[in-house]
Motif scaffolding. Structure first.
Motif, mmCIF file in Angstrom:
data_model
loop_
_atom_site.group_PDB
_atom_site.id
_atom_site.type_symbol
_atom_site.label_atom_id
_atom_site.label_comp_id
_atom_site.label_asym_id
_atom_site.label_seq_id
_atom_site.Cartn_x
_atom_site.Cartn_y
_atom_site.Cartn_z
ATOM 1 N N MET A 120 0.904 -1.149 0.018
ATOM 2 C CA MET A 120 -0.200 -0.058 0.186
ATOM 3 C C MET A 120 0.823 1.118 0.029
ATOM 4 O O MET A 120 1.699 1.358 1.053
ATOM 5 C CB MET A 120 -0.870 0.105 1.381
ATOM 6 C CG MET A 120 -1.869 1.045 1.166
ATOM 7 S SD MET A 120 -3.383 0.759 -0.100
ATOM 8 C CE MET A 120 -3.887 -0.554 0.336
ATOM 9 N N LEU A 121 0.734 2.095 -1.069
ATOM 10 C CA LEU A 121 1.574 3.358 -1.120
ATOM 11 C C LEU A 121 0.809 4.594 -0.573
ATOM 12 O O LEU A 121 1.742 5.316 -0.067
ATOM 13 C CB LEU A 121 1.946 3.662 -2.681
ATOM 14 C CG LEU A 121 2.649 2.483 -3.314
ATOM 15 C CD1 LEU A 121 2.534 2.654 -4.719
ATOM 16 C CD2 LEU A 121 3.875 2.126 -2.759
ATOM 17 N N ALA A 122 -0.419 4.435 -0.722
ATOM 18 C CA ALA A 122 -1.299 5.544 -0.015
ATOM 19 C C ALA A 122 -2.685 5.268 0.183
ATOM 20 O O ALA A 122 -3.295 4.761 -0.800
ATOM 21 C CB ALA A 122 -1.283 6.760 -1.077
ATOM 22 N N LYS A 123 -3.031 5.173 1.535
ATOM 23 C CA LYS A 123 -4.281 4.644 1.868
ATOM 24 C C LYS A 123 -5.036 5.736 2.757
ATOM 25 O O LYS A 123 -4.636 6.696 2.786
ATOM 26 C CB LYS A 123 -4.310 3.384 2.736
ATOM 27 C CG LYS A 123 -3.462 3.683 4.237
ATOM 28 C CD LYS A 123 -3.364 2.248 4.638
ATOM 29 C CE LYS A 123 -2.823 2.507 6.101
ATOM 30 N NZ LYS A 123 -2.827 1.341 6.825
ATOM 31 N N ASP A 124 -6.544 5.444 2.802
ATOM 32 C CA ASP A 124 -7.439 6.325 3.335
ATOM 33 C C ASP A 124 -7.339 7.657 2.537
ATOM 34 O O ASP A 124 -7.268 8.760 3.334
ATOM 35 C CB ASP A 124 -7.224 6.504 4.791
ATOM 36 C CG ASP A 124 -7.490 5.120 5.388
ATOM 37 O OD1 ASP A 124 -8.084 4.400 5.014
ATOM 38 O OD2 ASP A 124 -6.929 4.919 6.513
ATOM 39 N N CYS A 125 -7.282 7.933 1.321
ATOM 40 C CA CYS A 125 -7.346 9.112 0.481
ATOM 41 C C CYS A 125 -8.617 9.679 0.590
ATOM 42 O O CYS A 125 -9.780 8.940 0.209
ATOM 43 C CB CYS A 125 -6.623 8.829 -0.762
ATOM 44 S SG CYS A 125 -5.085 8.095 -0.877
ATOM 45 N N GLN A 126 -8.769 11.101 0.795
ATOM 46 C CA GLN A 126 -9.877 11.622 0.693
ATOM 47 C C GLN A 126 -10.061 12.950 -0.048
ATOM 48 O O GLN A 126 -8.732 13.529 0.003
ATOM 49 C CB GLN A 126 -10.319 11.898 2.052
ATOM 50 C CG GLN A 126 -10.738 11.222 3.099
ATOM 51 C CD GLN A 126 -12.082 10.200 2.638
ATOM 52 O OE1 GLN A 126 -13.017 10.635 2.205
ATOM 53 N NE2 GLN A 126 -11.627 8.843 2.727
ATOM 54 N N LEU A 127 -10.880 13.109 -0.766
ATOM 55 C CA LEU A 127 -10.913 14.396 -1.859
ATOM 56 C C LEU A 127 -10.876 15.573 -1.303
ATOM 57 O O LEU A 127 -11.451 15.756 -0.094
ATOM 58 C CB LEU A 127 -11.989 14.013 -2.719
ATOM 59 C CG LEU A 127 -12.441 14.987 -3.809
ATOM 60 C CD1 LEU A 127 -11.285 14.950 -5.002
ATOM 61 C CD2 LEU A 127 -13.958 14.974 -4.640
ATOM 62 N N ASP A 128 -10.200 16.272 -1.803
ATOM 63 C CA ASP A 128 -10.058 17.821 -1.107
ATOM 64 C C ASP A 128 -10.893 18.578 -1.783
ATOM 65 O O ASP A 128 -10.552 19.281 -2.736
ATOM 66 C CB ASP A 128 -8.514 18.342 -1.395
ATOM 67 C CG ASP A 128 -7.365 17.411 -0.531
ATOM 68 O OD1 ASP A 128 -7.812 16.883 0.350
ATOM 69 O OD2 ASP A 128 -6.206 17.471 -0.933
ATOM 70 N N LYS A 129 -12.009 18.530 -1.117
ATOM 71 C CA LYS A 129 -13.173 19.553 -1.926
ATOM 72 C C LYS A 129 -12.853 21.067 -1.987
ATOM 73 O O LYS A 129 -13.050 21.610 -2.954
ATOM 74 C CB LYS A 129 -14.382 19.297 -1.128
ATOM 75 C CG LYS A 129 -15.140 17.935 -1.417
ATOM 76 C CD LYS A 129 -16.339 17.785 -0.655
ATOM 77 C CE LYS A 129 -17.152 16.626 -0.740
ATOM 78 N NZ LYS A 129 -18.361 16.248 -0.393
ATOM 79 N N SER A 130 -12.258 21.688 -0.904
ATOM 80 C CA SER A 130 -12.060 23.149 -0.933
ATOM 81 C C SER A 130 -11.074 23.503 -1.766
ATOM 82 O O SER A 130 -11.252 24.580 -2.562
ATOM 83 C CB SER A 130 -11.767 23.569 0.773
ATOM 84 O OG SER A 130 -10.660 22.937 1.097
ATOM 85 N N ALA A 131 -10.005 22.457 -1.736
ATOM 86 C CA ALA A 131 -8.980 23.157 -2.780
ATOM 87 C C ALA A 131 -9.459 22.926 -4.123
ATOM 88 O O ALA A 131 -8.898 23.879 -5.190
ATOM 89 C CB ALA A 131 -7.634 22.092 -2.626
ATOM 90 N N GLU A 132 -10.246 21.982 -4.511
ATOM 91 C CA GLU A 132 -10.614 21.597 -5.945
ATOM 92 C C GLU A 132 -11.604 22.973 -6.188
ATOM 93 O O GLU A 132 -11.702 23.253 -7.528
ATOM 94 C CB GLU A 132 -11.476 20.338 -5.835
ATOM 95 C CG GLU A 132 -11.867 20.211 -7.484
ATOM 96 C CD GLU A 132 -12.702 18.963 -7.573
ATOM 97 O OE1 GLU A 132 -12.969 18.414 -8.612
ATOM 98 O OE2 GLU A 132 -13.304 18.444 -6.454
ATOM 99 N N ALA A 133 -12.182 23.469 -5.671
ATOM 100 C CA ALA A 133 -13.114 24.680 -5.861
ATOM 101 C C ALA A 133 -12.469 25.999 -6.103
ATOM 102 O O ALA A 133 -12.750 26.688 -6.878
ATOM 103 C CB ALA A 133 -14.013 24.976 -4.641
#
Length: 252
Positions: A120-133
């Motif tokens: 596993m290289l990167a786990k429990d990844c969550q989308l950065d909503k505020s940055a995307e906006a």
């Protein structure tokens, strides 16, 4: 369309390759710039990618760009091109060695092995909503044709600029810029240039340029700006730089 793009490209060439506006920004164009080499150096149309930024366990960052059945994954300053693979749950992309699997607003990155138990290289990844906006991203690669290796201290500089309107007396504004130290890599080097979406106007043209400097001197440079973002131009582009003259000075 070709005529329209060519006209704007010529405007970019006049500005980026040594016009007075560049000098005003403190960049000297190489005095022995090589000739442009035809279509290989021209503005390139590219696949349009939808960008997603993730923060994973331990603060690890993963950027994913999706278009149809492809995904480009930027992880630890390396870029991977993955193809969509069969999945009964979520979106799965793989190149046979690396696997990105996303579902909803989460995902993970791991080595792709036949038994499904890769590292596993990167786990429990969550989308950065505020940055995307608020933040837009330009991606691509920087390379050159010459078979020449660069030292680890070489620096790639990128600038995104708003192009002047034809016949208007204005200096192009720098919208975003970045510096990448080469380290142990060689070209093509992937980049991810972030910019403030609020600074982009749909009715203006924007150009991306790059330099490679060694010891403060320009070794390679883009002979013109690559049109990006607006007016049907891409958000991903592969920059092919020209070799500068031996007496070319760097940015002051």
């Amino acid at each position: 369309m070709q005529t329209k793009v060519g006209a704007v490209a010529l405007l970019g060439l006049g500005f980026f390759a040594g016009g007075a506006a560049i000098a005003a920004q403190g960049t000297q164009a190489p005095s022995a710039a090589p000739e442009q080499r035809g279509p290989q150096s021209e503005i390139r149309r590219a696949i349009r990618w939808k960008a997603f930024a993730y923060t994973c366990e331990g603060g690890v960052k993963v950027s994913v760009y999706v278009s149809d059945s492809l995904a480009r994954v930027l992880f630890q300053n390396r870029e991977y091109l993955l193809r969509q693979a069969p999945s009964t749950d979520g979106n799965r992309y793989s190149d046979g060695k690396l696997l990105w699997w996303s579902k909803g607003e989460g995902g993970f990155l791991q080595e792709d092995t036949p038994d499904g138990n890769g590292k596993m290289l990167a786990k429990d990844c969550q989308l950065d909503k505020s940055a995307e906006a608020k933040i837009g991203v330009l991606t691509g690669t920087v390379s050159y044709r010459e078979r020449v290796a660069l030292p680890p201290e070489a620096v790639i500089e990128l600038q995104l600029r708003e192009m002047p309107i034809a016949d208007a007396r204005e200096v192009a504004k720098v919208v975003a810029e970045d510096r990448i130290t080469l380290g142990n890599r060689q070209v093509p080097v992937p980049f991810e240039l972030k910019f403030d979406v609020a600074k982009i106007s749909a009715n203006r043209a924007y150009g991306l340029t790059a330099w490679i400097l060694v010891g403060g001197r320009v070794r390679f440079y883009s002979g013109h700006g690559y049109l990006v973002l607006t007016q049907e131009n891409p958000s991903r582009v592969d920059l092919v730089l020209d070799q500068a003259g031996t007496d070319a000075k760097g940015k002051q």
